[in-house]
Design a protein around this motif. Sequence first.
Motif, PDB file in Angstrom:
ATOM      1  N   VAL A  62       7.536 -10.978  -0.721  1.00  0.00           N
ATOM      2  CA  VAL A  62       6.624 -11.655  -1.641  1.00  0.00           C
ATOM      3  C   VAL A  62       5.292 -10.928  -1.776  1.00  0.00           C
ATOM      4  N   LEU A  63       5.051  -9.941  -0.941  1.00  0.00           N
ATOM      5  CA  LEU A  63       3.798  -9.184  -0.989  1.00  0.00           C
ATOM      6  C   LEU A  63       4.087  -7.687  -0.889  1.00  0.00           C
ATOM      7  N   ARG A  64       3.237  -6.896  -1.509  1.00  0.00           N
ATOM      8  CA  ARG A  64       3.189  -5.463  -1.241  1.00  0.00           C
ATOM      9  C   ARG A  64       1.775  -5.201  -0.738  1.00  0.00           C
ATOM     10  N   LYS A  65       1.671  -4.985   0.569  1.00  0.00           N
ATOM     11  CA  LYS A  65       0.357  -4.992   1.190  1.00  0.00           C
ATOM     12  C   LYS A  65       0.278  -3.927   2.280  1.00  0.00           C
ATOM     13  N   ARG A  66      -0.622  -2.985   2.075  1.00  0.00           N
ATOM     14  CA  ARG A  66      -0.740  -1.871   3.028  1.00  0.00           C
ATOM     15  C   ARG A  66      -1.226  -2.349   4.391  1.00  0.00           C
ATOM     16  N   SER A  67      -2.126  -3.351   4.426  1.00  0.00           N
ATOM     17  CA  SER A  67      -2.637  -3.826   5.709  1.00  0.00           C
ATOM     18  C   SER A  67      -1.559  -4.510   6.526  1.00  0.00           C
ATOM     19  N   ARG A  68      -0.512  -5.015   5.869  1.00  0.00           N
ATOM     20  CA  ARG A  68       0.596  -5.642   6.571  1.00  0.00           C
ATOM     21  C   ARG A  68       1.671  -4.625   6.960  1.00  0.00           C
ATOM     22  N   CYS A  69       2.029  -3.775   6.018  1.00  0.00           N
ATOM     23  CA  CYS A  69       3.231  -2.959   6.199  1.00  0.00           C
ATOM     24  C   CYS A  69       3.014  -1.465   6.053  1.00  0.00           C
TER      25      CYS A  69
END
Length: 269
Positions: free
Chosen positions: A96-103
Motif C-alpha cells: 500500500v506504500l512505496r516508501k524509502r524510509s520503510r523499505c
Amino acid sequence: MAVVCLLLIGPSAPSGALWARSLPVGEVRDAVPNRVMTWNICNPCDENNVGRAAEIAAYAPQVIGLQEACVRDVERIRDYLKNLHGLVYHVEYGSVLRKRSRCGGWPWSPGAFGQAILSAAPMTDRVNVEYPEGGSEDRGYMAVTTRVGGEPVRVFNTHLAQRRQEAVRAGQTRVLAKAVARHERAIVLGDFNAVPDTPELTRMWARATDADPQCLPLPTGPGTCEPTTDWQLKFDYVFLRDFVPLKQGVRPSPYSDHHLVHTDLAPAR
C-alpha cells in the motif's frame, strides 16, 4: 584479499547470510498440512531475514500472512525458506506504500511496503484494497484464493490503523468484514491493533470466530486471551469462517515486537 572482500560484502548482506549453508539440491520439505500463521515482522527493525525465515520454518505452515513487509525482505525470506530449509512457497503482495524510509531503494524508486501472503499451494484471484482512510499511515487488506485442508479458501491479510485511532479502525473493519462476508469459507490473518473487546472489532466477531477458543469478546468473554505482542496485548488474529481450530500457539520472537501466531485447523464440514 578474501578477508577484505568479506568485510566489504558483510554490511550489505542480511545478518547470518554469509555463513548460512544451503541445502543439497532437491532436498525439499513439505509444509505442515492445515497450519496457518500470521506475523507482523516489524518495520523499522533490525533486518535479519535469515532469522525470520528460521522462525517461520520452525512451524512450516501451509499459509503465512506477513504484515509490515517490504517486497525485498519477503523475496529474501522466501529464498532462505527454500535454500536453507527446503520449504517452497508461492508469494503474493498487498503493498500500500512505496516508501524509502520503510523499505529502502532509490528516491525515485522506493521499496514497496504492506502485506504479503506465502502459500505452499498456488494462489489465484489476488486483490489488493487500500482502505479509504488509513489513519496516520496508508493501510489496506489483500486477499487470495488457495487451498487449506484440501479445500479452496479465501485468505485475507490485513494491517489496521495504529493505536489510538479507534474510529479509523472501525471504518476499516467495516470494509474488511463486508468483503469477508461474501465468502462462505475464509481465513482472515492480520495485525488489528486492537484488543478483542474493542468496539471496532464487533463486525469481525459477527462474521468469524477467533482461532483461540479461550479468547472471546464481551459480553461472552474476553476470557483468557494469550498476548501476541511484547507489550502483553493481543493484537494479532486468525479469524475463521467454516473452519474449526484444533490447536493454536503463540511464540515470541527476537526479530519483532509481535509474536508468531500459528494455528492448526480443519474444515468445519
